[in-house]
Scaffold this active site. Structure first.
Site, PDB file in Angstrom:
ATOM      1  N   LYS A 187      43.944  60.246  23.662  1.00 33.04           N
ATOM      2  CA  LYS A 187      44.747  61.473  23.625  1.00 33.04           C
ATOM      3  C   LYS A 187      46.192  61.126  23.979  1.00 33.04           C
ATOM      4  O   LYS A 187      46.522  60.898  25.138  1.00 33.04           O
ATOM      5  CB  LYS A 187      44.232  62.536  24.606  1.00 33.04           C
ATOM      6  CG  LYS A 187      44.833  63.897  24.247  1.00 33.04           C
ATOM      7  CD  LYS A 187      44.844  64.884  25.351  1.00 33.04           C
ATOM      8  CE  LYS A 187      46.013  64.778  26.284  1.00 33.04           C
ATOM      9  NZ  LYS A 187      47.338  64.965  25.677  1.00 33.04           N
ATOM     10  N   GLU A 263      47.757  54.185  35.989  1.00 34.10           N
ATOM     11  CA  GLU A 263      49.140  53.718  36.095  1.00 34.10           C
ATOM     12  C   GLU A 263      49.993  54.963  36.263  1.00 34.10           C
ATOM     13  O   GLU A 263      50.155  55.749  35.322  1.00 34.10           O
ATOM     14  CB  GLU A 263      49.523  52.927  34.840  1.00 34.10           C
ATOM     15  CG  GLU A 263      48.657  51.683  34.697  1.00 34.10           C
ATOM     16  CD  GLU A 263      49.096  50.764  33.560  1.00 34.10           C
ATOM     17  OE1 GLU A 263      49.810  51.216  32.666  1.00 34.10           O
ATOM     18  OE2 GLU A 263      48.713  49.594  33.603  1.00 34.10           O
ATOM     19  N   CYS A 297      58.587  54.437  33.874  1.00 37.05           N
ATOM     20  CA  CYS A 297      58.011  54.487  35.222  1.00 37.05           C
ATOM     21  C   CYS A 297      58.621  53.414  36.123  1.00 37.05           C
ATOM     22  O   CYS A 297      58.595  53.533  37.344  1.00 37.05           O
ATOM     23  CB  CYS A 297      56.503  54.303  35.145  1.00 37.05           C
ATOM     24  SG  CYS A 297      56.062  52.750  34.344  1.00 37.05           S
ATOM     25  N   GLU A 399      59.913  61.264  42.641  1.00 32.69           N
ATOM     26  CA  GLU A 399      60.229  60.721  41.316  1.00 32.69           C
ATOM     27  C   GLU A 399      60.902  61.809  40.482  1.00 32.69           C
ATOM     28  O   GLU A 399      60.396  62.920  40.364  1.00 32.69           O
ATOM     29  CB  GLU A 399      58.944  60.270  40.612  1.00 32.69           C
ATOM     30  CG  GLU A 399      59.215  59.662  39.247  1.00 32.69           C
ATOM     31  CD  GLU A 399      57.942  59.371  38.448  1.00 32.69           C
ATOM     32  OE1 GLU A 399      57.103  60.273  38.301  1.00 32.69           O
ATOM     33  OE2 GLU A 399      57.795  58.234  37.972  1.00 32.69           O
TER      34      GLU A 399
HETATM   35  P1  NAD Z   1      51.674  63.640  32.616  1.00 36.17           P
HETATM   36  O1  NAD Z   1      50.832  63.211  33.752  1.00 36.17           O
HETATM   37  O2  NAD Z   1      52.234  65.014  32.621  1.00 36.17           O
HETATM   38  O3  NAD Z   1      50.853  63.545  31.234  1.00 36.17           O
HETATM   39  C1  NAD Z   1      50.256  62.333  30.821  1.00 36.17           C
HETATM   40  C2  NAD Z   1      49.078  62.651  29.922  1.00 36.17           C
HETATM   41  O4  NAD Z   1      48.066  63.312  30.689  1.00 36.17           O
HETATM   42  C3  NAD Z   1      49.404  63.585  28.761  1.00 36.17           C
HETATM   43  O5  NAD Z   1      48.694  63.149  27.625  1.00 36.17           O
HETATM   44  C4  NAD Z   1      48.888  64.927  29.245  1.00 36.17           C
HETATM   45  O6  NAD Z   1      48.526  65.815  28.201  1.00 36.17           O
HETATM   46  C5  NAD Z   1      47.659  64.503  30.032  1.00 36.17           C
HETATM   47  N1  NAD Z   1      47.228  65.436  31.069  1.00 36.17           N
HETATM   48  C6  NAD Z   1      47.999  66.237  31.842  1.00 36.17           C
HETATM   49  N2  NAD Z   1      47.219  66.925  32.715  1.00 36.17           N
HETATM   50  C7  NAD Z   1      45.938  66.544  32.488  1.00 36.17           C
HETATM   51  C8  NAD Z   1      44.682  66.892  33.061  1.00 36.17           C
HETATM   52  N3  NAD Z   1      44.591  67.772  34.065  1.00 36.17           N
HETATM   53  N4  NAD Z   1      43.577  66.297  32.582  1.00 36.17           N
HETATM   54  C9  NAD Z   1      43.651  65.381  31.581  1.00 36.17           C
HETATM   55  N5  NAD Z   1      44.809  65.037  30.986  1.00 36.17           N
HETATM   56  C10 NAD Z   1      45.944  65.581  31.446  1.00 36.17           C
HETATM   57  O7  NAD Z   1      52.808  62.554  32.486  1.00 36.17           O
HETATM   58  P2  NAD Z   1      54.036  62.539  31.484  1.00 36.17           P
HETATM   59  O8  NAD Z   1      54.991  63.615  31.894  1.00 36.17           O
HETATM   60  O9  NAD Z   1      53.519  62.513  30.081  1.00 36.17           O
HETATM   61  O10 NAD Z   1      54.688  61.094  31.778  1.00 36.17           O
HETATM   62  C11 NAD Z   1      55.612  60.844  32.781  1.00 36.17           C
HETATM   63  C12 NAD Z   1      54.923  60.313  34.021  1.00 36.17           C
HETATM   64  O11 NAD Z   1      54.163  59.172  33.689  1.00 36.17           O
HETATM   65  C13 NAD Z   1      55.888  59.845  35.105  1.00 36.17           C
HETATM   66  O12 NAD Z   1      55.387  60.235  36.352  1.00 36.17           O
HETATM   67  C14 NAD Z   1      55.857  58.327  34.984  1.00 36.17           C
HETATM   68  O13 NAD Z   1      56.197  57.621  36.151  1.00 36.17           O
HETATM   69  C15 NAD Z   1      54.432  58.108  34.609  1.00 36.17           C
HETATM   70  N6  NAD Z   1      54.274  56.822  33.931  1.00 36.17           N
HETATM   71  C16 NAD Z   1      53.687  55.787  34.618  1.00 36.17           C
HETATM   72  C17 NAD Z   1      53.558  54.534  34.010  1.00 36.17           C
HETATM   73  C18 NAD Z   1      52.945  53.358  34.708  1.00 36.17           C
HETATM   74  O14 NAD Z   1      52.645  52.369  34.036  1.00 36.17           O
HETATM   75  N7  NAD Z   1      52.758  53.382  36.018  1.00 36.17           N
HETATM   76  C19 NAD Z   1      54.013  54.357  32.709  1.00 36.17           C
HETATM   77  C20 NAD Z   1      54.609  55.431  32.056  1.00 36.17           C
HETATM   78  C21 NAD Z   1      54.731  56.669  32.681  1.00 36.17           C
HETATM   79  O1  6OD Z   2      55.165  46.706  30.427  1.00 37.78           O
HETATM   80  C1  6OD Z   2      54.098  47.318  30.363  1.00 37.78           C
HETATM   81  O2  6OD Z   2      53.085  46.842  29.859  1.00 37.78           O
HETATM   82  C2  6OD Z   2      54.038  48.675  30.863  1.00 37.78           C
HETATM   83  N1  6OD Z   2      52.798  49.181  31.003  1.00 37.78           N
HETATM   84  C3  6OD Z   2      55.152  49.338  31.135  1.00 37.78           C
HETATM   85  C4  6OD Z   2      55.174  50.643  31.647  1.00 37.78           C
HETATM   86  C5  6OD Z   2      56.291  51.367  31.596  1.00 37.78           C
HETATM   87  C6  6OD Z   2      56.358  52.680  32.126  1.00 37.78           C
HETATM   88  O3  6OD Z   2      57.004  53.602  31.693  1.00 37.78           O
END
Ligand code: NAD
Ligand code: 6OD
Length: 495
Positions: A187, A263, A297, A399
């Site tokens: 998804k 993540e 992130c 964040e």
């Molecule tokens: P989000 O958590 O709002 O959504 C991520 C996904 O989860 C989407 O597909 C969303 O539809 C789904 N989702 C939301 N609520 C849900 C639920 N209750 N059950 C199941 N699925 C659900 O995140 P976002 O706004 O899309 O992305 C930004 C966030 O992601 C930031 O906090 C960022 O730091 C984090 N992020 C982390 C990493 C990492 O590798 N650590 C990488 C990229 C982004």
């Molecule tokens: O470098 C990667 O593989 C990775 N997962 C990066 C994540 C970036 C977050 O926004």
């Protein structure tokens, strides 16, 4: 066989789900908005409960059928074919990514799409190299026993992804999960359904057996995402997104004790010492704060600078932020895109307001640019540099996920480490110094899953990736990924 749905290339594409080897439309549609100007460029078909059930069932059938019987070498070959076909359709992936996110096409060309392809290549190769464990054990009769492990898939894995680096992050999970023999139900974020739909086309074109790769479009809470995480037929969940969403998914998965790989968010620190290569540090910190409009992130939101270069560094960083050029994605000079959506801009702007209330000095930025053209309907925002906040301020603790960082001075190593580690997150950190002994000494003291020295975002895909504290659970990357997506069975043969 051509895909049975509109291509993402038509002016208003209809993005279908992909279940059991077929493209499936639904009557519930949602708009796919281009944040450059707020226009709708596609419609995605939301998957409801019945289609979620069908996708999970298709995954089960694939495991018991053609996909499940495919030897590892053939799986590896198929993943290589996925990478090759993505390469042939490179420009379409770039266009899909740009239309969904508004990011500069140069970024999609040099980061998102090549990394998406590399993820399939790397895990195809790793699968071929991955061995099992084998131990000889002595027994009382002197004949011994042989213990070895078989690598088996977990089953049907739900892959739930965010919008910031859509293809890169989705393929980072899909490739190892499929390499390990699992069926996946993916998804993508509701904000970025296009490149995932193209990937489904590629899976179809190269002959991935029906049900091994399924794609569902929809939202999170109360929609497709939550339906998946609560589904009894899902054997494991791999999720990238906000820490708060991770919490909700963990609760949903608790009843059936599903394995989780998380993540999550970050509030990453950069530490700049006076002995650093000044120009490289300014350039590197600026990139780490403003790349992808601060929506990575791993982006730096807290910068700690040794006091004797503090004023000079702040001035240079602010100049670098002012030099970023917000422009149309395909203009070669563009170096800054918009935020992903109007809603996300509201969130980031609320922090810009809060920052002022909490006492920040706004060195540059803090507002919304005006263009006098259709971009005024988009989600643009100014890159921003703050100083003067207390370490306890919410803007230093939470964040924000936008192009903004706070810069504060420090006097010695211990103070810098204390400040950097004073966070509920622990994803990434960066050290800028020419003293490599110091870098090595401090890298071990930083509470983060990855520490960069004089660089940012550079990483070998075989290394572990993940965070501590609110930044996640577990590690992905290389064998760490293959191991998460595998259920080893130990066989003990009495000789
Ligand atoms: P989000 O958590 O709002 O959504 C991520 C996904 O989860 C989407 O597909 C969303 O539809 C789904 N989702 C939301 N609520 C849900 C639920 N209750 N059950 C199941 N699925 C659900 O995140 P976002 O706004 O899309 O992305 C930004 C966030 O992601 C930031 O906090 C960022 O730091 C984090 N992020 C982390 C990493 C990492 O590798 N650590 C990488 C990229 C982004
Ligand atoms: O470098 C990667 O593989 C990775 N997962 C990066 C994540 C970036 C977050 O926004």
């Amino acid at each position: 066989m051509p895909p049975a749905h509109d291509s993402v290339r038509t002016p208003l594409a209809r993005l279908c789900n992909y279940v059991g080897g077929e493209f499936v439309a639904t009557s519930a549609r949602f708009a796919d908005i281009n944040p450059v100007d707020g226009s709708v460029h596609a419609e995605a078909c939301e998957a409801g409960p019945d289609l979620v059930d069908r996708a999970v069932e298709a995954g089960r059938e694939a495991l018991g059928g053609g996909w499940g019987r495919l030897p590892a070498e053939d799986r590896s070959r198929l993943l290589r074919r996925v990478a090759a076909r993505m390469t042939e359709r490179f420009d379409e992936f770039v266009a899909a990514e740009v239309a969904d996110t508004g990011k500069p096409a140069s970024l999609a060309r040099t980061l998102d799409v090549p990394r998406g392809i590399a993820n399939f290549e790397v895990f195809a190769d790793l699968l071929r190299a991955a061995g099992g464990e084998c131990f000889e054990t002595s027994t009382a009769d002197g004949r011994g026993a042989l213990n070895y492990t078989l690598r088996k898939p977990l089953g049907v894995v739900a892959v739930i992804c965010p919008w910031n680096l859509p293809l890169l992050l989705l393929s980072w999970k899909v490739a190892p999960a499929m390499a390990a023999g699992n069926a996946v139900v993916v998804k993508p974020s509701e904000e970025t359904p296009a490149s995932a739909t193209l990937l489904a086309e590629v899976m179809h074109e190269v002959g991935v057996p029906p049900g091994a790769f399924n794609l569902l479009h929809g939202f999170g809470p109360g929609s497709t995402g939550e339906l998946l995480t609560r589904h009894d037929g899902i054997d494991a969940i791999t999720f990238t997104g906000e820490s708060g969403t991770g919490r909700a998914i963990m609760r949903a998965a608790a009843d059936s004790v599903k394995p989780l790989s998380f993540e999550l968010g970050g509030k990453n620190a950069a530490i700049v010492f006076a002995d650093a290569d000044f120009a490289a540090a300014v350039e590197g910190v600026a990139r780490s704060a403003f790349a992808n409009c601060g929506q990575v992130c791993l982006c730096t939101e807290r910068v700690y600078v040794e006091r004797r270069i503090f004023d000079r560094f702040v001035a240079a960083l602010a100049a670098r932020a002012r030099a970023l050029l917000p422009g149309l994605p395909n203009d070669p000079g563009t170096s800054l895109g918009p935020l992903i959506s109007a809603n996300h801009r509201e969130k980031v702007l609320s922090y810009y307001t809060l920052g002022r209330k909490e006492g920040a000095s706004v060195v540059t930025g803090g507002g919304v640019p005006q263009f006098g053209d259709p971009r005024d309907g988009g989600s643009w925002i100014e890159p921003t540099v703050w100083t003067g906040l207390a370490e306890t301020a919410r803007c230093v603790k939470e964040e924000i996920f936008g192009p903004v960082c706070h810069v504060a001075p420090f006097d010695d190593e211990d103070e810098a480490i204390g400040l950097a580690n004073d966070s509920r997150y622990g994803l990434a950190a960066a050290l800028w110094t020419t003293d490599l002994s110091r870098a090595h000494r401090l890298a071990g003291r930083l509470a983060a899953g990855i520490v960069w020295v004089n660089t940012w975002f550079l990483r070998d895909l075989r290394t572990p990736f993940g965070g501590i504290r609110l930044s996640g659970i577990g590690r992905e990357g290389g064998m760490h990924s293959l191991n998460f997506y595998s259920a080893p069975t130990t066989v003990c043969i009495k000789l």
